[in-house]
Design a protein around this motif. Structure first.
Motif, PDB file in Angstrom:
ATOM      1  N   UNK A   1       0.832  -1.209   0.000  1.00  0.00           N
ATOM      2  CA  UNK A   1       0.000   0.000   0.000  1.00  0.00           C
ATOM      3  C   UNK A   1       0.866   1.259   0.000  1.00  0.00           C
ATOM      4  N   UNK A   2       1.983   1.213   0.765  1.00  0.00           N
ATOM      5  CA  UNK A   2       2.881   2.377   0.783  1.00  0.00           C
ATOM      6  C   UNK A   2       3.432   2.621  -0.630  1.00  0.00           C
ATOM      7  N   UNK A   3       3.851   1.544  -1.294  1.00  0.00           N
ATOM      8  CA  UNK A   3       4.381   1.681  -2.666  1.00  0.00           C
ATOM      9  C   UNK A   3       3.322   2.268  -3.592  1.00  0.00           C
ATOM     10  N   UNK A   4       2.061   1.825  -3.409  1.00  0.00           N
ATOM     11  CA  UNK A   4       0.984   2.338  -4.270  1.00  0.00           C
ATOM     12  C   UNK A   4       0.802   3.845  -4.068  1.00  0.00           C
ATOM     13  N   UNK A   5       0.817   4.278  -2.793  1.00  0.00           N
ATOM     14  CA  UNK A   5       0.656   5.721  -2.522  1.00  0.00           C
ATOM     15  C   UNK A   5       1.781   6.513  -3.196  1.00  0.00           C
ATOM     16  N   UNK A   6       3.016   5.991  -3.077  1.00  0.00           N
ATOM     17  CA  UNK A   6       4.160   6.697  -3.668  1.00  0.00           C
ATOM     18  C   UNK A   6       4.038   6.727  -5.199  1.00  0.00           C
ATOM     19  N   UNK A   7       3.584   5.597  -5.780  1.00  0.00           N
ATOM     20  CA  UNK A   7       3.484   5.583  -7.252  1.00  0.00           C
ATOM     21  C   UNK A   7       2.373   6.525  -7.735  1.00  0.00           C
TER      22      UNK A   7
ATOM     23  N   UNK B   1      11.202  -4.389   1.311  1.00  0.00           N
ATOM     24  CA  UNK B   1       9.913  -4.094   0.676  1.00  0.00           C
ATOM     25  C   UNK B   1       9.817  -2.722   0.002  1.00  0.00           C
ATOM     26  N   UNK B   2      10.652  -1.748   0.429  1.00  0.00           N
ATOM     27  CA  UNK B   2      10.548  -0.415  -0.197  1.00  0.00           C
ATOM     28  C   UNK B   2      11.791  -0.092  -1.035  1.00  0.00           C
ATOM     29  N   UNK B   3      12.478  -1.138  -1.490  1.00  0.00           N
ATOM     30  CA  UNK B   3      13.690  -0.921  -2.283  1.00  0.00           C
ATOM     31  C   UNK B   3      13.361  -0.042  -3.497  1.00  0.00           C
ATOM     32  N   UNK B   4      14.260   0.892  -3.780  1.00  0.00           N
ATOM     33  CA  UNK B   4      14.041   1.743  -4.950  1.00  0.00           C
ATOM     34  C   UNK B   4      13.331   3.041  -4.597  1.00  0.00           C
ATOM     35  N   UNK B   5      12.710   3.123  -3.414  1.00  0.00           N
ATOM     36  CA  UNK B   5      12.078   4.386  -3.004  1.00  0.00           C
ATOM     37  C   UNK B   5      13.110   5.214  -2.231  1.00  0.00           C
ATOM     38  N   UNK B   6      12.868   6.514  -2.166  1.00  0.00           N
ATOM     39  CA  UNK B   6      13.804   7.399  -1.450  1.00  0.00           C
ATOM     40  C   UNK B   6      13.375   7.438   0.027  1.00  0.00           C
ATOM     41  N   UNK B   7      14.165   6.733   0.864  1.00  0.00           N
ATOM     42  CA  UNK B   7      13.814   6.606   2.285  1.00  0.00           C
ATOM     43  C   UNK B   7      14.793   7.439   3.121  1.00  0.00           C
ATOM     44  N   UNK B   8      14.269   8.269   4.046  1.00  0.00           N
ATOM     45  CA  UNK B   8      15.148   9.042   4.941  1.00  0.00           C
ATOM     46  C   UNK B   8      14.706   8.850   6.385  1.00  0.00           C
ATOM     47  N   UNK B   9      15.588   9.186   7.332  1.00  0.00           N
ATOM     48  CA  UNK B   9      15.217   9.053   8.747  1.00  0.00           C
ATOM     49  C   UNK B   9      15.188  10.423   9.433  1.00  0.00           C
TER      50      UNK B   9
ATOM     51  N   UNK C   1      16.093  17.570   6.581  1.00  0.00           N
ATOM     52  CA  UNK C   1      15.290  16.386   6.249  1.00  0.00           C
ATOM     53  C   UNK C   1      13.825  16.792   6.071  1.00  0.00           C
ATOM     54  N   UNK C   2      13.315  17.623   7.000  1.00  0.00           N
ATOM     55  CA  UNK C   2      11.908  18.041   6.908  1.00  0.00           C
ATOM     56  C   UNK C   2      11.665  18.862   5.643  1.00  0.00           C
ATOM     57  N   UNK C   3      12.637  19.713   5.293  1.00  0.00           N
ATOM     58  CA  UNK C   3      12.461  20.533   4.081  1.00  0.00           C
ATOM     59  C   UNK C   3      12.405  19.646   2.841  1.00  0.00           C
ATOM     60  N   UNK C   4      13.314  18.640   2.795  1.00  0.00           N
ATOM     61  CA  UNK C   4      13.317  17.740   1.623  1.00  0.00           C
ATOM     62  C   UNK C   4      12.003  16.978   1.533  1.00  0.00           C
ATOM     63  N   UNK C   5      11.507  16.543   2.708  1.00  0.00           N
ATOM     64  CA  UNK C   5      10.255  15.789   2.705  1.00  0.00           C
ATOM     65  C   UNK C   5       9.107  16.694   2.255  1.00  0.00           C
ATOM     66  N   UNK C   6       9.086  17.917   2.796  1.00  0.00           N
ATOM     67  CA  UNK C   6       8.010  18.858   2.444  1.00  0.00           C
ATOM     68  C   UNK C   6       8.058  19.199   0.959  1.00  0.00           C
ATOM     69  N   UNK C   7       9.284  19.210   0.393  1.00  0.00           N
ATOM     70  CA  UNK C   7       9.426  19.570  -1.029  1.00  0.00           C
ATOM     71  C   UNK C   7       9.166  18.372  -1.947  1.00  0.00           C
ATOM     72  N   UNK C   8       8.903  17.199  -1.343  1.00  0.00           N
ATOM     73  CA  UNK C   8       8.601  16.022  -2.160  1.00  0.00           C
ATOM     74  C   UNK C   8       9.834  15.304  -2.679  1.00  0.00           C
ATOM     75  N   UNK C   9      11.017  15.615  -2.091  1.00  0.00           N
ATOM     76  CA  UNK C   9      12.245  14.967  -2.581  1.00  0.00           C
ATOM     77  C   UNK C   9      12.480  13.624  -1.878  1.00  0.00           C
ATOM     78  N   UNK C  10      11.688  13.334  -0.847  1.00  0.00           N
ATOM     79  CA  UNK C  10      11.786  12.048  -0.137  1.00  0.00           C
ATOM     80  C   UNK C  10      10.442  11.345  -0.262  1.00  0.00           C
ATOM     81  N   UNK C  11      10.462  10.019  -0.494  1.00  0.00           N
ATOM     82  CA  UNK C  11       9.193   9.292  -0.619  1.00  0.00           C
ATOM     83  C   UNK C  11       8.676   8.843   0.748  1.00  0.00           C
ATOM     84  N   UNK C  12       9.597   8.292   1.568  1.00  0.00           N
ATOM     85  CA  UNK C  12       9.176   7.715   2.846  1.00  0.00           C
ATOM     86  C   UNK C  12      10.071   8.257   3.951  1.00  0.00           C
ATOM     87  N   UNK C  13       9.441   8.795   4.998  1.00  0.00           N
ATOM     88  CA  UNK C  13      10.194   9.314   6.131  1.00  0.00           C
ATOM     89  C   UNK C  13       9.999   8.351   7.306  1.00  0.00           C
TER      90      UNK C  13
END
Length: 735
Positions: A493-499, A548-556, A569-581
């Motif tokens: 489901x996470x992959x579907x949301x990202x796609x 399971x999330x290989x290939x997605x942009x994952x940050x911590x 990290x928050x700025x990148x996530x807010x700007x859509x440069x990260x898929x999964x935080x």
């Protein structure tokens, strides 16, 4: 509530040092009076059995049940390699359910002789899960022989009702019962805190009678009489404390702050791209009316996650700046302070550029002040505060330091009240030349009764309407142990949301770079799920990125990162440069990324109900619907699973906070929770006793209005002193 020498007598004199030590350390009981106020949790009738089916996991319980069967097994182990290890398994039943008891080693001989099928006894121990079944390991027990053989246990429970006390592993309920029988005669000397007129008017029994009836009831009516009386004691004395505090606040002077008719607030409202909800308008009016008075506002602003509290608070701050004062917004974390600063500056546009080229006519300066700022930026911020150049200041508790001086502090807004120490709020309020107005925002909706009890000195405003454009959030429990394929589906489901162009959060209870992960382990029952430490951000992020999330942009993101790194990290996530935080609960409050639509909460059973509701509020902030998946390995029958089902079942924060409170009601409403001391509410259940609390509040207000110092009611003063020992006094003083 009764300070007479007999009730002040230390328990070690009456019960002996060993018992007194256990009572002090494990139950917080020190005097005869403390012990008399340690009330039974419930009562067992001799002919009636407890519901074994409802036992809570990981709690210390006392049950009355009958032995169904007992089997002795021998086995080989490292200690007994020749098959001489012994394990006694006893099954007890109460007609509603069955429970396994287990005894090992030398501990099997006595129970093997005594716990024969058909025997009835009281059993006490900690409920755990082994092989997916509930069990008690090595419970203490006391046989119930109802045959009048002169046995002292039967004598001490001669009544038809057996009181069962909140107990601990070191002190079983029946031992507490015996200790209470010893001190019960002292109850005659309890001083009654309720004014006679109130007690007689409501037909309540006297305090000595209530104490006798709660510990030694002959009938259920006795218990009702006692509880009705003791509830009034608790509600009334607490409400008198709050009423005195409200009365004292109205005696303080404050500078009235009325916004000018066509100043900053009007300019701000004119540039808003949307209309305020009716709720926001109504609450703003309440706040503006308070700000216009000459004693300090004390208002609690509570509302659903995402109901627009920040907008209401910002308009209050602008009103104060309009009236020539300064306003400060205190946030619990740097991430949040930075986020508030960004969103306030965005909402205000050129109105936040006071003193700069291009600033609007009524503009002011909006300054950020946190502990990790560079020296130059910090110096400038402090200067802007002292000169009054900055009308609005946003920061963390760095704002409270001695060096920070305000030109004219008019309003303090505290975000997320439960994260802030009382002293911190008090120190900030002390920065005004006169006491500033205070607005406390909480994002955890609080039921009305709790607000009356905990924040009884604050007026309450509620925002229960969500702004247009918020999307519904679907929530589901993912039982990872029972149905592992559900967890695999969660990652799909996470992959579907990202796609679909969206983003997701994965939340874990722990960071993962601690020395000893066991410290973080919440549960400690028999099964593996309960023994392992909570899942950690660093481990989970790595497993997801490689699995399971290989290939997605994952940050911590977690609390021990450097502030600049967190912000990046928050700025990148807010700007859509990260898929999964993958984050800890640092994202719990105030983080606003409308494109994030999915959240997976790992080990969701390790979080509280209100925390889960807070976290879930981070998704569904845009036009696309939100999805929240609560992953747990706890068994279906456990209380933790029921809690998660409740969260998945409703989006109503007020309803959830009621559920939360019903489950956690032992927590001290007076704020002793902050210091870990025992609860001050023993019989009053804040949710069930709504009417008593409301009536006690009215009675208390009348008593305090007539006699603020309580000079005519010395017994009530004594009871107040007992309730407000120094710690609680400070808590109420500074609340």
């Amino acid at each position: 509530m009764d300070l007479v020498p007999a009730l002040r007598e230390p328990l070690k004199k009456v019960l002996g040092p060993a018992t007194a030590k256990v009572m002090a350390e494990h139950l917080g009981l020190h005097t005869v009076g403390d012990l008399l106020h340690h009330y039974p949790r419930r009562y067992e009738e001799r002919g009636q059995l407890t519901h074994l089916a409802d036992l809570p996991m990981d709690e210390h319980v006392t049950v009355v049940a009958q032995v169904a069967d007992a089997r002795l097994h021998t086995f080989a182990s490292s200690k007994a390699p020749r098959g001489k290890g012994q394990r006694l398994e006893v099954t007890i039943t109460d007609g509603s359910g069955r429970l396994q008891l287990v005894f090992f080693g030398n501990g099997v001989h006595k129970p093997h002789k005594e716990l024969l099928p058909g025997t009835r006894a009281m059993f006490a121990g900690k409920v755990s899960v082994f092989n997916r079944r509930l069990q008690l390991a090595h419970p203490a027990y006391e046989l119930l022989r109802g045959d009048g053989d002169g046995d002292e246990t039967v004598e001490s429970w001669a009544g038809a009702l057996l009181p069962l006390y909140p107990a601990t592993a070191k002190l079983e309920s029946w031992k507490l019962a015996k200790a209470i029988q010893t001190v019960l005669p002292s109850a005659q000397e309890a001083v009654d805190p309720l004014p006679d007129s109130l007690r007689e008017g409501r037909g309540l029994v006297s305090l000595p009678e209530a104490l006798l009836k709660i510990h030694r009831p002959h009938t259920k009516a006795d218990i009702e009489d006692a509880r009705a009386r003791l509830k009034w004691d608790e509600a009334f004395v607490l409400q008198v404390a709050l009423a005195r505090r409200r009365h004292a606040e109205t005696q303080l002077p404050a500078v009235p702050r009325k916004p000018s008719p066509d100043g900053l607030l009007t300019a701000f409202d004119d540039r808003l791209p949307f209309t305020l909800t009716d709720g926001q308008r109504k609450v703003s009016r309440e706040i503006f009316d308070d700000l216009a008075t000459d004693h300090p506002m004390h208002r609690l602003l509570q509302g659903e996650v995402g109901s627009g509290k920040t907008m209401v608070a910002l308009r209050a701050m602008l009103a104060v700046v309009d009236a020539g004062g300064q306003a400060v917004l205190l946030a619990p974390t740097e991430v949040l302070a930075q986020q508030h600063h960004r969103s306030v500056v965005e909402m205000m546009g050129e109105l936040a550029e006071g003193g700069m080229l291009g600033g609007a006519e009524h503009a002011t300066k909006v300054v950020l002040l946190t502990g990790s700022m560079g020296a130059a930026a910090r110096r400038q911020a402090l200067l802007d505060l002292a000169t009054g150049e900055a009308g609005i200041v946003i920061g963390t508790h760095a704002l409270i330091e001695d060096k920070v001086q305000f030109h004219d502090l008019g309003l303090v807004v505290v975000d997320e009240q439960h994260r802030f120490g009382v002293e911190q709020r008090d120190a900030l309020r002390g920065k005004g030349k006169q006491p500033p107005h205070l607005l406390v925002m909480t994002a955890t909706p609080i039921p009305r009764t709790v607000a009356m009890t905990v924040f009884g000195d604050l007026e309450t405003s509620v925002l229960d309407q969500l702004p247009a454009g918020r999307s519904p959030i679907a929530s589901h429990v993912v039982p990872a142990a029972d149905k592992p394929h559900f967890l695999a589906r969660a990652w799909e489901r996470v992959r579907e949301e990202v796609s679909n162009g969206h983003q997701a959060y994965v939340v874990c209870p722990r960071i993962g770079d601690e020395d000893d992960p066991k410290k973080g382990a919440g549960q400690s029952a028999e099964g593996d799920a309960e023994k392992r430490p909570p899942l950690a951000v660093l481990d989970v992020a790595e497993q997801l990125a490689e699995g399971p999330l290989r290939g997605l942009r994952v940050e911590v993101l977690h609390g021990r990162m450097q502030p600049d790194d967190k912000d990046a990290v928050m700025r990148r996530f807010a700007a859509g440069e990260t898929d999964v935080l993958v984050a800890t609960t640092v994202i719990e409050v105030g983080v606003n990324v409308p494109n994030a639509t999915a959240m997976v909460i790992m080990d969701a059973d390790r979080f509280g109900v209100s925390q889960l509701h807070q976290l879930r509020g981070r998704v569904g902030r845009g036009s696309a619907p939100g999805l929240c998946l609560l992953v747990t390995e706890m068994p279906e029958a456990s209380a933790a699973r029921q809690r998660l089902n409740a969260v998945a079942g409703t989006l109503d924060g007020f309803e959830l906070s009621r559920i939360d409170l019903e489950q956690r009601r032992e927590g001290d409403v007076l704020g002793q929770a902050q210091s870990g001391a025992r609860t001050s509410l023993r019989v009053l259940a804040v949710i069930e006793d709504e009417e008593i609390i409301a009536e006690a509040r009215r009675e208390a207000a009348a008593v305090v209005a007539a006699d603020p110092e309580l000079t005519g009611l010395p017994e009530l003063r004594t009871a107040l002193d007992a309730l407000l020992d120094e710690e609680r006094e400070q808590y109420l003083e500074k609340g």
